[in-house]
Scaffold this motif. Sequence first.
Motif, short mmCIF file in Angstrom:
data_model
loop_
_atom_site.label_atom_id
_atom_site.label_comp_id
_atom_site.label_asym_id
_atom_site.label_seq_id
_atom_site.Cartn_x
_atom_site.Cartn_y
_atom_site.Cartn_z
N ALA A 20 0.82 -1.21 0.00
CA ALA A 20 0.00 0.00 0.00
C ALA A 20 0.85 1.26 0.00
O ALA A 20 0.97 1.98 0.99
N ILE A 21 1.46 1.53 -1.14
CA ILE A 21 2.32 2.69 -1.34
C ILE A 21 1.60 3.63 -2.30
O ILE A 21 1.23 3.22 -3.41
N GLU A 22 1.40 4.86 -1.89
CA GLU A 22 0.71 5.82 -2.75
C GLU A 22 1.66 6.28 -3.86
O GLU A 22 2.74 6.83 -3.60
N VAL A 23 1.26 6.03 -5.09
CA VAL A 23 2.10 6.38 -6.24
C VAL A 23 1.52 7.62 -6.90
O VAL A 23 0.36 7.64 -7.32
N PRO A 24 2.28 8.71 -6.98
CA PRO A 24 1.77 9.94 -7.59
C PRO A 24 1.36 9.73 -9.05
O PRO A 24 2.01 8.98 -9.79
N ASP A 25 0.29 10.39 -9.44
CA ASP A 25 -0.15 10.30 -10.83
C ASP A 25 0.94 10.75 -11.80
O ASP A 25 1.06 10.22 -12.90
N ALA A 26 1.72 11.74 -11.38
CA ALA A 26 2.78 12.24 -12.26
C ALA A 26 3.82 11.16 -12.53
O ALA A 26 4.33 11.03 -13.66
N LEU A 27 4.13 10.35 -11.52
CA LEU A 27 5.10 9.27 -11.70
C LEU A 27 4.52 8.20 -12.63
O LEU A 27 5.24 7.67 -13.50
N LEU A 28 3.24 7.89 -12.48
CA LEU A 28 2.62 6.91 -13.37
C LEU A 28 2.60 7.42 -14.80
O LEU A 28 2.84 6.64 -15.74
N ALA A 29 2.35 8.71 -14.98
CA ALA A 29 2.34 9.28 -16.32
C ALA A 29 3.73 9.16 -16.96
O ALA A 29 3.85 8.83 -18.15
N ARG A 30 4.76 9.41 -16.18
CA ARG A 30 6.12 9.28 -16.70
C ARG A 30 6.43 7.83 -17.05
O ARG A 30 7.08 7.54 -18.07
N ALA A 31 5.95 6.90 -16.21
CA ALA A 31 6.18 5.48 -16.50
C ALA A 31 5.44 5.06 -17.76
O ALA A 31 5.98 4.32 -18.60
N ARG A 32 4.19 5.53 -17.91
CA ARG A 32 3.44 5.21 -19.12
C ARG A 32 4.12 5.75 -20.38
O ARG A 32 4.02 5.16 -21.46
N ALA A 33 4.83 6.86 -20.21
CA ALA A 33 5.56 7.45 -21.34
C ALA A 33 6.86 6.72 -21.62
O ALA A 33 7.58 7.07 -22.56
N GLY A 34 7.18 5.72 -20.79
CA GLY A 34 8.38 4.92 -21.03
C GLY A 34 9.63 5.46 -20.39
O GLY A 34 10.74 5.02 -20.74
N GLU A 35 9.51 6.38 -19.44
CA GLU A 35 10.69 6.96 -18.81
C GLU A 35 11.36 5.94 -17.89
O GLU A 35 10.75 5.42 -16.95
N ARG A 36 12.61 5.67 -18.14
CA ARG A 36 13.33 4.64 -17.39
C ARG A 36 13.44 4.99 -15.91
O ARG A 36 13.29 4.13 -15.04
N ALA A 37 13.71 6.26 -15.60
CA ALA A 37 13.86 6.66 -14.20
C ALA A 37 12.58 6.41 -13.41
O ALA A 37 12.63 6.08 -12.22
N ALA A 38 11.43 6.57 -14.06
CA ALA A 38 10.16 6.33 -13.38
C ALA A 38 10.01 4.86 -13.04
O ALA A 38 9.56 4.50 -11.94
N PHE A 39 10.36 3.98 -13.97
CA PHE A 39 10.28 2.54 -13.69
C PHE A 39 11.27 2.13 -12.60
O PHE A 39 10.97 1.27 -11.77
#
Length: 209
Positions: A20-39
């Motif tokens: 149960a870790i709250e993940v910011p929407d901005a981080l998810l958006a970066r991950a969806r965009a394929g950003e390696r640092a986000a993953f």
Amino acid sequence: MPPPNAPGDSAAPLRTSSFAIEVPDALLARARAGERAAFEQLYRWFERPVFTLAVRICGDREEASEVLQDTMLKVIDKIGEFRGQGARGGTPFWGWLRQVAVNEALMRLRKQRRRRDELDIDDHTPRDDAGAPPATADAAQLQRALAALPATTRSVLWLYHAEGYTHEEIANLMQRSVSFSKSQVARGSRRLRDLLEPSGEPLAEVAHA
């Protein structure tokens, strides 16, 4: 600490899941965009809960490492399909990721089960003493006791007591009946008490050990 859920209880879990870790929407958006640092950030946050869950289900650290890698690779591959967070009644990202991890771990458990026969207690009636074991053993003692249980029993106990899944959810995950989940919790809890007496500690208290 409140008593554990009764065998047929679908109430809230005893504790918050380690996932149960709250993940910011901005981080998810970066991950969806394929950003390696986000993953990499998501991996760091969820590495321990995924590995711990996989160890409890598979009973083997090497297998757990494989589950961790497979889980995170699947998350990378499928994150574009996640739409739950932010929607009313939607699934939080951690819940979606946990489901991926549970599925991967149970898939490996089923492969293990094909290599050996396990006692089927589907028709057994659980007793009313299906609570977690008594409350004073240390984490190492409990880990050894858990390791002594059959893999399926250990998995059901962990999903029920540590992750807060209901018997209905466990039955669906493991492709078994609700009575199977109830009887595994009852049987496993009694066995843990036998192993830990005269002292023991509730399973939920060492979920992150």
